[in-house]
Design a protein around this motif. Sequence first.
Motif, PDB file in Angstrom:
ATOM      1  N   ASN A 159      34.992 -18.246 -42.739  1.00  0.00           N
ATOM      2  CA  ASN A 159      34.325 -16.964 -43.028  1.00  0.00           C
ATOM      3  C   ASN A 159      34.916 -15.848 -42.185  1.00  0.00           C
ATOM      4  O   ASN A 159      35.250 -14.784 -42.694  1.00  0.00           O
ATOM      5  CB  ASN A 159      32.833 -17.039 -42.679  1.00  0.00           C
ATOM      6  N   GLY A 160      35.012 -16.091 -40.886  1.00  0.00           N
ATOM      7  CA  GLY A 160      35.512 -15.078 -39.966  1.00  0.00           C
ATOM      8  C   GLY A 160      36.944 -14.695 -40.305  1.00  0.00           C
ATOM      9  O   GLY A 160      37.312 -13.515 -40.272  1.00  0.00           O
ATOM     10  N   TYR A 161      37.722 -15.691 -40.669  1.00  0.00           N
ATOM     11  CA  TYR A 161      39.135 -15.474 -41.047  1.00  0.00           C
ATOM     12  C   TYR A 161      39.215 -14.625 -42.313  1.00  0.00           C
ATOM     13  O   TYR A 161      39.975 -13.656 -42.370  1.00  0.00           O
ATOM     14  CB  TYR A 161      39.787 -16.838 -41.219  1.00  0.00           C
ATOM     15  N   ALA A 162      38.395 -14.954 -43.313  1.00  0.00           N
ATOM     16  CA  ALA A 162      38.395 -14.172 -44.552  1.00  0.00           C
ATOM     17  C   ALA A 162      37.970 -12.732 -44.269  1.00  0.00           C
ATOM     18  O   ALA A 162      38.564 -11.787 -44.789  1.00  0.00           O
ATOM     19  CB  ALA A 162      37.459 -14.810 -45.579  1.00  0.00           C
ATOM     20  N   LEU A 163      36.957 -12.563 -43.411  1.00  0.00           N
ATOM     21  CA  LEU A 163      36.453 -11.224 -43.105  1.00  0.00           C
ATOM     22  C   LEU A 163      37.459 -10.400 -42.316  1.00  0.00           C
ATOM     23  O   LEU A 163      37.526  -9.184 -42.452  1.00  0.00           O
ATOM     24  CB  LEU A 163      35.148 -11.318 -42.309  1.00  0.00           C
ATOM     25  N   ALA A 164      38.269 -11.070 -41.491  1.00  0.00           N
ATOM     26  CA  ALA A 164      39.211 -10.337 -40.652  1.00  0.00           C
ATOM     27  C   ALA A 164      40.500 -10.025 -41.405  1.00  0.00           C
ATOM     28  O   ALA A 164      41.049  -8.937 -41.276  1.00  0.00           O
ATOM     29  CB  ALA A 164      39.513 -11.126 -39.384  1.00  0.00           C
ATOM     30  N   ASN A 165      40.992 -10.990 -42.190  1.00  0.00           N
ATOM     31  CA  ASN A 165      42.327 -10.833 -42.756  1.00  0.00           C
ATOM     32  C   ASN A 165      42.381 -10.725 -44.282  1.00  0.00           C
ATOM     33  O   ASN A 165      43.401 -10.364 -44.842  1.00  0.00           O
ATOM     34  CB  ASN A 165      43.208 -12.023 -42.335  1.00  0.00           C
ATOM     35  N   TRP A 166      41.336 -11.087 -44.965  1.00  0.00           N
ATOM     36  CA  TRP A 166      41.373 -11.103 -46.433  1.00  0.00           C
ATOM     37  C   TRP A 166      40.160 -10.373 -46.997  1.00  0.00           C
ATOM     38  O   TRP A 166      39.467 -10.891 -47.856  1.00  0.00           O
ATOM     39  CB  TRP A 166      41.403 -12.534 -46.964  1.00  0.00           C
ATOM     40  N   LYS A 167      39.917  -9.195 -46.488  1.00  0.00           N
ATOM     41  CA  LYS A 167      38.742  -8.436 -46.954  1.00  0.00           C
ATOM     42  C   LYS A 167      38.772  -8.284 -48.469  1.00  0.00           C
ATOM     43  O   LYS A 167      39.810  -8.025 -49.053  1.00  0.00           O
ATOM     44  CB  LYS A 167      38.742  -7.040 -46.327  1.00  0.00           C
ATOM     45  N   PHE A 168      37.631  -8.478 -49.085  1.00  0.00           N
ATOM     46  CA  PHE A 168      37.531  -8.208 -50.522  1.00  0.00           C
ATOM     47  C   PHE A 168      36.316  -7.317 -50.748  1.00  0.00           C
ATOM     48  O   PHE A 168      35.530  -7.085 -49.823  1.00  0.00           O
ATOM     49  CB  PHE A 168      37.435  -9.509 -51.330  1.00  0.00           C
ATOM     50  N   LYS A 169      36.210  -6.817 -51.959  1.00  0.00           N
ATOM     51  CA  LYS A 169      35.130  -5.889 -52.271  1.00  0.00           C
ATOM     52  C   LYS A 169      33.784  -6.551 -51.980  1.00  0.00           C
ATOM     53  O   LYS A 169      33.486  -7.627 -52.497  1.00  0.00           O
ATOM     54  CB  LYS A 169      35.199  -5.505 -53.757  1.00  0.00           C
ATOM     55  N   GLY A 170      33.004  -5.949 -51.121  1.00  0.00           N
ATOM     56  CA  GLY A 170      31.683  -6.505 -50.838  1.00  0.00           C
ATOM     57  C   GLY A 170      31.647  -7.421 -49.630  1.00  0.00           C
ATOM     58  O   GLY A 170      30.564  -7.798 -49.177  1.00  0.00           O
ATOM     59  N   SER A 171      32.811  -7.802 -49.104  1.00  0.00           N
ATOM     60  CA  SER A 171      32.776  -8.768 -47.994  1.00  0.00           C
ATOM     61  C   SER A 171      32.030  -8.206 -46.783  1.00  0.00           C
ATOM     62  O   SER A 171      31.273  -8.921 -46.126  1.00  0.00           O
ATOM     63  CB  SER A 171      34.189  -9.191 -47.611  1.00  0.00           C
ATOM     64  N   GLU A 172      32.209  -6.910 -46.522  1.00  0.00           N
ATOM     65  CA  GLU A 172      31.512  -6.309 -45.371  1.00  0.00           C
ATOM     66  C   GLU A 172      30.008  -6.251 -45.594  1.00  0.00           C
ATOM     67  O   GLU A 172      29.225  -6.355 -44.650  1.00  0.00           O
ATOM     68  CB  GLU A 172      32.065  -4.904 -45.090  1.00  0.00           C
ATOM     69  N   VAL A 173      29.608  -6.073 -46.855  1.00  0.00           N
ATOM     70  CA  VAL A 173      28.174  -6.036 -47.168  1.00  0.00           C
ATOM     71  C   VAL A 173      27.525  -7.377 -46.841  1.00  0.00           C
ATOM     72  O   VAL A 173      26.487  -7.444 -46.178  1.00  0.00           O
ATOM     73  CB  VAL A 173      27.940  -5.671 -48.655  1.00  0.00           C
ATOM     74  N   PHE A 174      28.201  -8.462 -47.290  1.00  0.00           N
ATOM     75  CA  PHE A 174      27.649  -9.792 -47.014  1.00  0.00           C
ATOM     76  C   PHE A 174      27.593 -10.061 -45.511  1.00  0.00           C
ATOM     77  O   PHE A 174      26.642 -10.648 -44.998  1.00  0.00           O
ATOM     78  CB  PHE A 174      28.481 -10.878 -47.704  1.00  0.00           C
ATOM     79  N   PHE A 175      28.620  -9.598 -44.815  1.00  0.00           N
ATOM     80  CA  PHE A 175      28.646  -9.805 -43.367  1.00  0.00           C
ATOM     81  C   PHE A 175      27.492  -9.053 -42.694  1.00  0.00           C
ATOM     82  O   PHE A 175      26.818  -9.594 -41.818  1.00  0.00           O
ATOM     83  CB  PHE A 175      29.994  -9.336 -42.793  1.00  0.00           C
ATOM     84  N   THR A 176      27.244  -7.821 -43.136  1.00  0.00           N
ATOM     85  CA  THR A 176      26.134  -7.047 -42.568  1.00  0.00           C
ATOM     86  C   THR A 176      24.800  -7.756 -42.817  1.00  0.00           C
ATOM     87  O   THR A 176      23.965  -7.858 -41.914  1.00  0.00           O
ATOM     88  CB  THR A 176      26.095  -5.630 -43.176  1.00  0.00           C
ATOM     89  N   ILE A 177      24.614  -8.258 -44.033  1.00  0.00           N
ATOM     90  CA  ILE A 177      23.368  -8.991 -44.339  1.00  0.00           C
ATOM     91  C   ILE A 177      23.230 -10.191 -43.408  1.00  0.00           C
ATOM     92  O   ILE A 177      22.160 -10.469 -42.865  1.00  0.00           O
ATOM     93  CB  ILE A 177      23.353  -9.462 -45.810  1.00  0.00           C
ATOM     94  N   LEU A 178      24.354 -10.872 -43.203  1.00  0.00           N
ATOM     95  CA  LEU A 178      24.347 -12.057 -42.347  1.00  0.00           C
ATOM     96  C   LEU A 178      23.896 -11.699 -40.928  1.00  0.00           C
ATOM     97  O   LEU A 178      23.076 -12.387 -40.323  1.00  0.00           O
ATOM     98  CB  LEU A 178      25.765 -12.639 -42.319  1.00  0.00           C
ATOM     99  N   ILE A 179      24.435 -10.587 -40.385  1.00  0.00           N
ATOM    100  CA  ILE A 179      24.116 -10.198 -39.010  1.00  0.00           C
ATOM    101  C   ILE A 179      22.664  -9.716 -38.904  1.00  0.00           C
ATOM    102  O   ILE A 179      21.941 -10.085 -37.974  1.00  0.00           O
ATOM    103  CB  ILE A 179      25.096  -9.107 -38.512  1.00  0.00           C
ATOM    104  N   VAL A 180      22.228  -8.913 -39.874  1.00  0.00           N
ATOM    105  CA  VAL A 180      20.827  -8.481 -39.870  1.00  0.00           C
ATOM    106  C   VAL A 180      19.916  -9.705 -39.994  1.00  0.00           C
ATOM    107  O   VAL A 180      18.892  -9.806 -39.326  1.00  0.00           O
ATOM    108  CB  VAL A 180      20.564  -7.475 -41.023  1.00  0.00           C
TER     109      VAL A 180
END
Lengths: 300, 296
Positions: free
Chosen positions: B110-131
Motif C-alpha cells: 500500500n505504502g509503495y503504491a501510494l508513494a510511487n504509483w499514485k492513481f486517481k483517488g489513491s490519496e482519498v483512500f489514504f486520507t480515509i484510512l488515516i482518519v
Amino acid sequence: MSSSSKSRKPSGLFRNMSAKIASVPMVLTALVVFVGGTAWTVLYSFTSSKLLPKLNFVGLDQYERLWSTRRWIISIENLAVYGFFSMIFTLVIGFTLAAMLDRKIRGESIFRTIFLYPFALSFVVTGLAWQWILNPDLGIQNVVRQMGWESFTFNPLNDPDIVIYGILIAGLWQGTGLIMVIMLAGLRGIDEDIWKAARVDGIGTVKTYIRVIIPMMRPVFVTALVLIASGIIKIYDLVVAQTNGGPGIASEVPAKYVINYMFRAQNLAQGFAASTMMLLSVVIILIPWAYLEFGGKKRG
Amino acid sequence: MVDAVTPRGPKPRRRFSRANVMLYGTLIVVAAYYALPLYVMIVTSLKGMPEIRLGNIFSPPVEITYQPWVKAWAEACTGINCEGLSRGFWNSVQILIPSVILSIAIASVNGYALANWKFKGSEVFFTILIVGAFIPYQVMLYPLVIILRELGLYGNVWGLVLVHTVFGMPILTLLFRNYFTSVPEELFKAARVDGAGFWGIYFRIMLPMSLPIFVVAIILQVTGIWNDFLFGVIYTKPADYPMTVQLNNIVNSVQGIKEYNVNMAATLLTGLVPLIIYFASGKLFVRGIAAGAVKG
C-alpha cells in the motif's frame, strides 16, 4: 521516453493496473470497514435491535435510554475525571522528565529506558501489577501499617469514591514514558542559540522553559494531546484487568459499557448508541485539532 | 581570539552543585518509582505463599522458589481448565505470526503504491484510512463480526488475523508511505526505463533498500498484537484466547484461594515477550512509537 514519464500520471482506467489491484485491501478497509462499518453502526443505533440487528426504527429511544441509565452516567463521569487528570499529569510529568533528561546529564539512556519500559507492557499486565501493589491486605497499605502507622489507609480499588484514581495511577505509570519521548524529541529540535540568548539576557532556566521553550513547542504539545486524548477514549483493558468495573459499577467506562451491551447483555442497539456517542466525542475533539493543524498551515 | 569573547558550548558546571544534586536526586527517585512495579512482580513471583502472607511486598524473597513459575506456565486454572498459561502463549504465537506477516506485507505494498504509483483517488483512500485510525474501535466491532461471519472466519484464528491486519493498516501504511517517498526518484525512474514493472521494482529495489523500516514495523506489530486484549476476547473462542485474555481469566477468576505468587509469575510471563523486544531493540522501539506518534 515520453510514455515512461507519462506513466507516473496515468489517466485511463487500465493504466497502473498492478498498483490498483495491489491497493484493493486498502480500498476495502477504508470503504467497507471504516466508512461502511461506522455508517452501519450509526444507522442501527436508531433501531430496537436486541439479539440480532433489525431495521425497525425507534428514533432516539436508545439515546434517551442511554442517558437515563446510571451505569452510563457513571461511565461518562469516570471518563471525564480520568481524562482530565490523565491529560494534565501526562503532559506535566512527560515534559518535566524530558526537560530533566535534556540537561546534558549522565546516564540519559538508562533513565529513558526505565521511564519508557512500562509502555511496552500491555494494559492487562499493567492493571494486574497495580491491582497487586494496591492490594489492601498485602500491598502498600499493609507495608506502611507494618512500619508503625497503624491507621494509614490507602485502598483506592475498594473505595467507590476514589477507585478511578487507582486506575489513573496505573494508567499514568504506563503512558507517561511515551509522552516523555515525544517531548524529548521536540526539545532536541530546539536551537542551542535560544539557551545562549536566554543566558545573555539573564533569564533563569525555569522561566526560559515556560516563557520561551514551551510556546516554541506548541506543535509537539498538540500532537501529545491528540495522542493522550485518543488513548483515553479507548480505555478498556486496563479497567477490565484492574477492577473489572468494580466495586459495584464504580469504575465503569464507556468502552466497557459498549462491549457489555453488544456482546453480553444482547442489547445490540443500546451498544450501538453508546459507541456512536464515543464516536461523537472523538469528532468533537478531532475537528478543532484538524482545523488548527491543517487549516492554519494553509493560511500561513 | 574569538573564544575569549563568546564562550561556546554549555556552561561548565561543578559536578556537585546544588542544582545537579537536585536534578539527579529527582531523576533517581522517579526512576525507582517506575521500576518498582517490575521489581515487586519479580520478588512476589519468587516467594512462597506463607512468606507473602506474613511479609512485605517490597522485601526480597528469603527462600527463592521457582514453583510459581512452573505452576503459572503449566497448571494454573481458568474455570475447569487447568493447562496453565502455556496454551495462551501458543495461541498468541499462532495469532501473532500470520498477523505480523500479512499486515506488514499488505501495508508495505500500500505504502509503495501510494508513494510511487499514485492513481486517481489513491490519496482519498489514504486520507480515509488515516482518519479511520481515530475512530473508536467500538464503532466498527459489530460490523466486523458480520463481515467475518459472512466470510466464515468468525470465532477462528484467521478472523482475528484479518482484524489485526485491518486495524494495523493505517499506521503501517503511513510508515511505509513516508519511507518510500524519501527514496530518490531517479532510482525509480531508472528502473522504469529498464522496463521493470510494479512488482519488479518493489521486490528488487524497494524491498532490499527498506530493511530498517521493516524492522521498525515488525517491532510495532509484535508488541501491539501481543498486547491486544479487546480483539482477542471478541473475535476468538475460549479455546483460541490469546495470552492476555487467558492471563486475565486466570488472575481474576473468583474460584479458589488467590495465589499471588502464581499470578505475578503469570503476569510476568505475559509481559516477557514485549519486554525482551523492548530491551533488545532500544532505539528502534523508540523510532517505531515516534512513527506512531506523528500519525495524521
